[in-house]
Design a protein around this motif. Sequence first.
Motif, PDB file in Angstrom:
ATOM      1  N   ALA A 107      -4.214  13.140  -3.948  1.00 11.96           N
ATOM      2  CA  ALA A 107      -3.452  13.010  -5.208  1.00 11.96           C
ATOM      3  C   ALA A 107      -2.022  12.546  -4.915  1.00 11.96           C
ATOM      4  O   ALA A 107      -1.263  13.257  -4.252  1.00 11.96           O
ATOM      5  N   PRO A 108      -1.611  11.362  -5.398  1.00 13.87           N
ATOM      6  CA  PRO A 108      -0.237  10.903  -5.148  1.00 13.87           C
ATOM      7  C   PRO A 108       0.762  11.791  -5.891  1.00 13.87           C
ATOM      8  O   PRO A 108       0.544  12.119  -7.056  1.00 13.87           O
ATOM      9  N   HIS A 109       1.837  12.173  -5.219  1.00 11.17           N
ATOM     10  CA  HIS A 109       2.855  13.001  -5.868  1.00 11.17           C
ATOM     11  C   HIS A 109       4.222  12.719  -5.258  1.00 11.17           C
ATOM     12  O   HIS A 109       4.333  12.097  -4.202  1.00 11.17           O
ATOM     13  N   LYS A 110       5.242  13.197  -5.955  1.00  7.43           N
ATOM     14  CA  LYS A 110       6.628  12.997  -5.509  1.00  7.43           C
ATOM     15  C   LYS A 110       7.471  14.073  -6.173  1.00  7.43           C
ATOM     16  O   LYS A 110       6.985  14.812  -7.050  1.00  7.43           O
ATOM     17  N   SER A 111       8.734  14.195  -5.796  1.00  6.75           N
ATOM     18  CA  SER A 111       9.630  15.118  -6.502  1.00  6.75           C
ATOM     19  C   SER A 111      11.063  14.657  -6.300  1.00  6.75           C
ATOM     20  O   SER A 111      11.364  13.853  -5.415  1.00  6.75           O
ATOM     21  N   ASP A 112      11.964  15.211  -7.148  1.00  7.93           N
ATOM     22  CA  ASP A 112      13.384  14.836  -7.112  1.00  7.93           C
ATOM     23  C   ASP A 112      14.218  15.924  -6.441  1.00  7.93           C
ATOM     24  O   ASP A 112      13.756  17.048  -6.244  1.00  7.93           O
ATOM     25  N   HIS A 133       3.995  10.078  -2.130  1.00  7.82           N
ATOM     26  CA  HIS A 133       3.110  10.146  -0.959  1.00  7.82           C
ATOM     27  C   HIS A 133       1.814  10.852  -1.325  1.00  7.82           C
ATOM     28  O   HIS A 133       1.718  11.480  -2.391  1.00  7.82           O
ATOM     29  N   GLN A 134       0.857  10.744  -0.425  1.00  2.00           N
ATOM     30  CA  GLN A 134      -0.337  11.586  -0.452  1.00  2.00           C
ATOM     31  C   GLN A 134      -0.230  12.507   0.760  1.00  2.00           C
ATOM     32  O   GLN A 134       0.340  12.120   1.793  1.00  2.00           O
ATOM     33  N   ASP A 175       4.916   4.947   7.035  1.00  2.00           N
ATOM     34  CA  ASP A 175       5.159   6.290   7.589  1.00  2.00           C
ATOM     35  C   ASP A 175       4.863   7.385   6.574  1.00  2.00           C
ATOM     36  O   ASP A 175       5.570   8.392   6.492  1.00  2.00           O
ATOM     37  N   GLY A 176       3.845   7.176   5.751  1.00  2.00           N
ATOM     38  CA  GLY A 176       3.431   8.197   4.789  1.00  2.00           C
ATOM     39  C   GLY A 176       3.985   7.980   3.388  1.00  2.00           C
ATOM     40  O   GLY A 176       3.480   8.569   2.434  1.00  2.00           O
ATOM     41  N   ARG A 177       5.025   7.143   3.237  1.00  2.81           N
ATOM     42  CA  ARG A 177       5.581   6.871   1.901  1.00  2.81           C
ATOM     43  C   ARG A 177       4.769   5.738   1.263  1.00  2.81           C
ATOM     44  O   ARG A 177       4.630   4.667   1.872  1.00  2.81           O
ATOM     45  N   ILE A 178       4.231   5.977   0.062  1.00  2.00           N
ATOM     46  CA  ILE A 178       3.369   4.963  -0.568  1.00  2.00           C
ATOM     47  C   ILE A 178       4.161   3.664  -0.751  1.00  2.00           C
ATOM     48  O   ILE A 178       5.321   3.683  -1.178  1.00  2.00           O
ATOM     49  N   ALA A 179       3.508   2.551  -0.431  1.00  4.90           N
ATOM     50  CA  ALA A 179       4.207   1.254  -0.405  1.00  4.90           C
ATOM     51  C   ALA A 179       4.413   0.691  -1.819  1.00  4.90           C
ATOM     52  O   ALA A 179       3.686   1.022  -2.767  1.00  4.90           O
ATOM     53  N   ALA A 180       5.404  -0.187  -1.926  1.00  5.00           N
ATOM     54  CA  ALA A 180       5.896  -0.690  -3.221  1.00  5.00           C
ATOM     55  C   ALA A 180       4.824  -1.300  -4.132  1.00  5.00           C
ATOM     56  O   ALA A 180       4.850  -1.037  -5.345  1.00  5.00           O
ATOM     57  N   PRO A 181       3.876  -2.111  -3.659  1.00  8.62           N
ATOM     58  CA  PRO A 181       2.975  -2.757  -4.622  1.00  8.62           C
ATOM     59  C   PRO A 181       2.186  -1.752  -5.470  1.00  8.62           C
ATOM     60  O   PRO A 181       2.033  -1.948  -6.676  1.00  8.62           O
ATOM     61  N   TRP A 182       1.705  -0.688  -4.882  1.00  6.66           N
ATOM     62  CA  TRP A 182       0.958   0.315  -5.669  1.00  6.66           C
ATOM     63  C   TRP A 182       1.897   1.019  -6.645  1.00  6.66           C
ATOM     64  O   TRP A 182       1.543   1.288  -7.795  1.00  6.66           O
ATOM     65  N   LEU A 183       3.111   1.288  -6.192  1.00 10.15           N
ATOM     66  CA  LEU A 183       4.058   2.036  -7.036  1.00 10.15           C
ATOM     67  C   LEU A 183       4.430   1.264  -8.291  1.00 10.15           C
ATOM     68  O   LEU A 183       4.739   1.857  -9.328  1.00 10.15           O
ATOM     69  N   ALA A 184       4.377  -0.071  -8.202  1.00  7.27           N
ATOM     70  CA  ALA A 184       4.821  -0.898  -9.335  1.00  7.27           C
ATOM     71  C   ALA A 184       4.016  -0.581 -10.592  1.00  7.27           C
ATOM     72  O   ALA A 184       4.544  -0.674 -11.708  1.00  7.27           O
ATOM     73  N   ASN A 229       4.134  12.891   7.902  1.00  9.25           N
ATOM     74  CA  ASN A 229       4.634  11.941   6.904  1.00  9.25           C
ATOM     75  C   ASN A 229       6.161  11.984   6.903  1.00  9.25           C
ATOM     76  O   ASN A 229       6.740  13.065   6.811  1.00  9.25           O
ATOM     77  N   ASP A 230       6.810  10.837   6.951  1.00  8.19           N
ATOM     78  CA  ASP A 230       8.275  10.771   6.857  1.00  8.19           C
ATOM     79  C   ASP A 230       8.632  10.581   5.377  1.00  8.19           C
ATOM     80  O   ASP A 230       9.148   9.541   4.978  1.00  8.19           O
ATOM     81  N   ASP A 231       8.330  11.594   4.555  1.00  7.16           N
ATOM     82  CA  ASP A 231       8.456  11.438   3.101  1.00  7.16           C
ATOM     83  C   ASP A 231       9.552  12.299   2.481  1.00  7.16           C
ATOM     84  O   ASP A 231       9.906  12.134   1.320  1.00  7.16           O
ATOM     85  N   PHE A 232      10.107  13.219   3.269  1.00 10.33           N
ATOM     86  CA  PHE A 232      11.149  14.101   2.734  1.00 10.33           C
ATOM     87  C   PHE A 232      12.455  13.309   2.641  1.00 10.33           C
ATOM     88  O   PHE A 232      12.765  12.508   3.532  1.00 10.33           O
ATOM     89  N   LEU A 233      13.244  13.571   1.577  1.00  9.37           N
ATOM     90  CA  LEU A 233      14.472  12.806   1.369  1.00  9.37           C
ATOM     91  C   LEU A 233      15.729  13.622   1.662  1.00  9.37           C
ATOM     92  O   LEU A 233      16.840  13.204   1.334  1.00  9.37           O
TER      93      LEU A 233
END
Length: 263
Positions: A189-194, A115-116, A159-168, A246-250
């Motif tokens: 800045a796009p970022h994510k975490s595990d 997400h951003q 909902d705030g989660r970056i969509a698949a085409p850009w992620l590819a 953003n609905d980005d938390f897992l």
Amino acid sequence: MRFTPEQHDAWETQGYLVLRRVLPASALQDLTRWVDEVESWSLDGGPGLHHFEQTPAGPRLARAEDFDPHHEGLSSFLRGALLGEILAQLLGEPAVLFKEKINFKYPGGGGFAPHQDAPAYRFIDHHVSCMVPIDPATIESGCLWFSPGHREGILPNVDGRIAAPWLASARWTPLEVFPGDLVFFDSYAPHKSDTNRSDAPRRLMYLTYNAASRGDLRERYYADKRAELEATGEAGRSGHVLLSINDDFLGQPVPAPTRKAAP
Ligand SMILES: O=C(O)CCC(=O)C(=O)O
């Protein structure tokens, strides 16, 4: 503190800047104690906004925020000269605090989808955040991964989660950080975490600022966020805990009857 040409270049090209071993041990001791105090508020009905998640060990605090008005020590750090001088260089003018949060990420605690931050930070289009590690954030404990180089514009998202085409075609770089380091990053800045797969908490404090000429929007941000979370409930459309616009938390929601966690 003046940036070196390399640091300036890193900020311009990557959208984030890592400063290693900036905070002295005495500051780290204070910050750790203060973060423990804020965490204790989540257990005894103290001030601030607290969000819980279900982990393999039961309910745990996922995030505490909106503590600046209630904690003198943290407020003096958030609004102090050290961060202020760095932020003024990054923003090109004095900075004003927009929001503040601590992500606790206990063992088994959830990561964040790519997400951003910009779509979640309403009322103004540009922010800079400072990440302050309280614990080591490693690949195992769920450090951030950045996709360097994107510094303008909101990417297509759900909902705030970056969509698949850009992620590819995205490239991701893990950023392991340790207490004493500071990381500044742009709200585009796009970022994510595990998930935290270690056996210790991974606490990171995030302090977000905007250019002072754009106004002091902190109170408005929290009034809007509290109203939105109240209307939406504790889970987002994804089914995960809703921490943000953003609905980005897992992280997984805590089952209904149990709400409070032991630390
Ligand atoms: O703390 C993390 O693991 C990621 C946090 C994040 O991306 C966020 O809070 O927007």
